[in-house]
Write an enzyme that holds these catalytic residues in place. Structure first.
Site: not given
Ligand code: NAD
Length: 423
Positions: A260, A209, A249, A217, A257
Site C-alpha cells: 500500500c 514542526h 510509525y 501546505n 514497503g
C-alpha cells in the site's frame, strides 16, 4: 533564588518576566537600550503579559538589569544563558554569543567564593555544552545544565507555564535539582537526559514542526488543484489519533514497503504532476526510503563476508506479503552480487502463497524462494545474520558467534551482539 539572565531577547525577557515573580532576577545584555527599558519597567519585546510582569517585578525591586556581567554573576547563584544563536552562511548555528557569555560568566565565577550554576537555554547543536564545559569552565566551581526552551512567540508566557515537557541535562544531580526548582509550581513532565539528547531534541522538535507545516501546505496546494479542501482533509487526517497523530510509525526501523504505502505514495505524486503542482516534501519520501536501504547495503557490505542469513523476508511481522518488501530488495542486491544467501521466515511458506502476492513472486522474485530454508537452524553456517522482522523464533545457536545486523532499529547489531527480541 538569585538569578542572572544573559540575553534580553524573546527568551530572556520572558524568563525575566516569569521568574521575577518568585526570585530576585537581574537581566544582562550588551544592548544598553534593552537594559534601560527593563530598568524603566518596560518590556524590550512585544509579547502578551510581559509588560505587566516586568513592570511589577521592577516596582517590587525583584527585577533589575545591567550591562555589567561581572556584577551580575557576583550577586547571583544561577546564570541562565538566553543569547541568540543565529544562522551562519553555512547553515550552522553561530555560537559566538553563547561562547562569549560563557566566558564572561567564567570570568565572574573566578572572583566568587560560592559555587555557581549555569543553565544554558539557547538552542545549540549537540555536543556544544560538553565542549563549553571542557574548554571554558574546566577547574571552576560551576555546575552546568542544558534546558531547552520550547516557548512560541505570541503566547510565550502561557507556554512557559504550560510547556509540552521540561527537558533537562546536567553535570550532576545537584545541578539538575537546582534547575528543576526554577519550575516550582509548573505542572509538566520532567525528562532528565544526556546533554546531547537535550540539545538534539530542541532542534528536532522545530524540524518536525516545520515538516508538519510543509506537509499540510503541500496537501492544500494539491487539494486546491484537484478540488479537495486542504483544511477539511487535514482536519480529517488529524482525527485519526491511532495511526496519524500518534507515535505510530515514528519509531526508527527499516524502510517502509508492502502493497500500500509505496503505490499510494507514487499515485499521489502522479496526481500532483498531472495537476502541475510541485510537492517537494512528498516527492522526496521515496528517495529517502531508498537511501535507508542503500545505507543498510553499505553497512552489510562493509563486513566483507560472502554468506548471509536473513531472518524475515515479508514486509512486516505476521504476514507473508512479499510485495515491495524492502527486505526483498536487500536480498536481491546481495544475490546479484554473488553472495550465498539463505532466508528464514516462518510466515512465508512457498506452497501457501496465493493471489497478487504469488503473482509478484512468480513474476519478479521467484529466485527468492530458492533461498528459503524450513528451519532457522539452517542459517547456522552463514557468516552474517540480518534480522529483518519481529516475531521470528529465537534460535540462539543461529546468532551466537556471528555478526548480527538488526535492521529493525538503528544503533543495534554488531559483531556477535544479538539484539533479537524474545517472542
Ligand atoms: N524566539 C523564540 O521563540 C525561541 C524559542 C525557543 C528557543 N529560542 C532560542 O533561544 C535563544 C535566544 O533566542 P531569542 O529569540 O531570545 O534571541 P534574540 O536575538 O531575541 O536575543 C538575544 C539577546 O542576546 C543578547 N546578547 C548577545 N550577546 C550577549 C552577551 N555577550 N551578553 C549578554 N547579552 C548578549 C543580544 O543583545 C539580544 O538581546 C536562541 O538560541 C533561540 O534559538 C528562541
Amino acid at each position: 533564588m538569585k538569578i542572572s539572565i544573559f540575553g534580553l531577547g524573546y527568551v530572556g525577557c520572558v524568563s525575566c518576566a516569569v521568574l521575577c515573580k518568585d526570585h530576585d532576577v537581574v537581566g544582562v545584555d550588551v544592548a544598553p537600550a534593552k537594559v534601560d527599558l527593563i530598568r524603566r519597567g518596560q518590556s524590550p519585546i512585544v509579547e502578551k503579559e510581559t509588560d505587566d510582569l516586568i513592570r511589577t517585578g521592577v516596582e517590587a525591586g525583584r527585577l533589575s538589569a545591567t550591562l555589567d556581567y561581572d556584577a551580575a554573576v557576583a550577586c547571583t547563584d544561577i546564570s541562565i544563558v538566553c543569547v541568540g544563536t543565529p544562522t551562519l552562511d553555512n547553515g550552522a548555528h553561530d555560537l559566538a554569543h553563547v561562547e562569549g557569555v560563557v566566558e564572561q560568566i567564567a570570568a565572574g565565577v573566578r572572583h566568587k567564593s560560592r559555587e555557581h550554576l549555569i543553565v544554558l537555554r539557547s538552542t545549540v547543536p549537540p555536543g556544544t555544552t560538553e565542549r563549553l564545559m571542557r574548554e571554558k569552565l574546566g577547574g571552576l566551581p560551576v555546575r552546568v545544565c542544558f534546558n531547552p526552551e520550547f516557548l512560541r512567540e505570541g503566547c510565550a508566557v502561557a507556554d512557559y507555564h504550560d510547556p509540552p515537557f521540561i527537558v533537562l541535562a546536567g553535570s550532576d544531580d545537584r545541578a539538575v535539582a537546582l534547575a528543576k526548582s526554577l519550575y516550582d509550581g509548573i505542572d509538566a513532565e520532567f525528562v532528565v537526559t544526556s546533554f546531547r539528547e537535550a540539545e538534539t531534541i530542541k532542534v528536532l522538535c522545530n524540524v518536525f514542526h516545520a515538516m508538519k507545516i510543509v506537509f499540510a501546505n503541500e496537501v492544500a496546494r494539491l487539494g486546491e488543484a484537484i478540488g479537495v479542501d486542504g483544511g477539511n482533509i487535514m482536519r480529517l487526517l488529524c482525527k485519526d489519533t491511532k495511526l496519524n497523530i500518534s507515535s505510530t510509525y515514528l519509531k526508527p526501523g527499516f524502510a517502509y514497503g508492502g502493497s500500500c504505502l509505496p503505490k499510494d505514495l507514487r499515485s499521489l505524486e502522479y496526481l500532483a504532476r498531472q495537476a502541475n503542482v510541485r510537492v517537494p516534501l512528498i516527492s522526496s519520501i521515496e528517495a529517502s526510503n531508498n537511501e535507508h536501504i542503500a545505507q543498510m547495503i553499505r553497512k552489510i557490505s562493509g563486513h566483507r563476508v560472502r554468506s548471509l542469513g536473513f531472518v524475515g523476508i515479508s514486509f512486516k511481522k505476521g504476514t507473508d506479503d512479499l510485495r515491495e518488501s524492502p527486505f526483498v530488495r536487500l536480498v536481491e542486491h546481495f544475490m546479484g552480487k554473488g553472495y550465498r544467501v539463505k532466508i528464514y521466515d516462518k510466515d512465508v511458506v512457498p506452497s501457501g502463497l496465493i493471489g497478487a502476492n504469488k503473482r509478484f513472486i512468480d513474476n519478479t522474485a521467484g529466485h527468492i524462494l530458492n533461498a528459503l530454508v524450513q528451519d532457522a537452524s539452517e542459517l547456522r553456517d552463514c557468516e552474517l545474520i540480518v534480522v529483518c522482522k519481529d516475531g521470528m523464533p529465537q534460535a540462539r545457536e543461529v546468532y551466537e558467534g556471528k555478526i548480527v545486523i538488526d535492521v529493525r532499529g538503528h544503533g543495534q547489531g554488531g559483531s556477535g551482539d544479538c539484539a533479537v527480541e524474545k517472542e
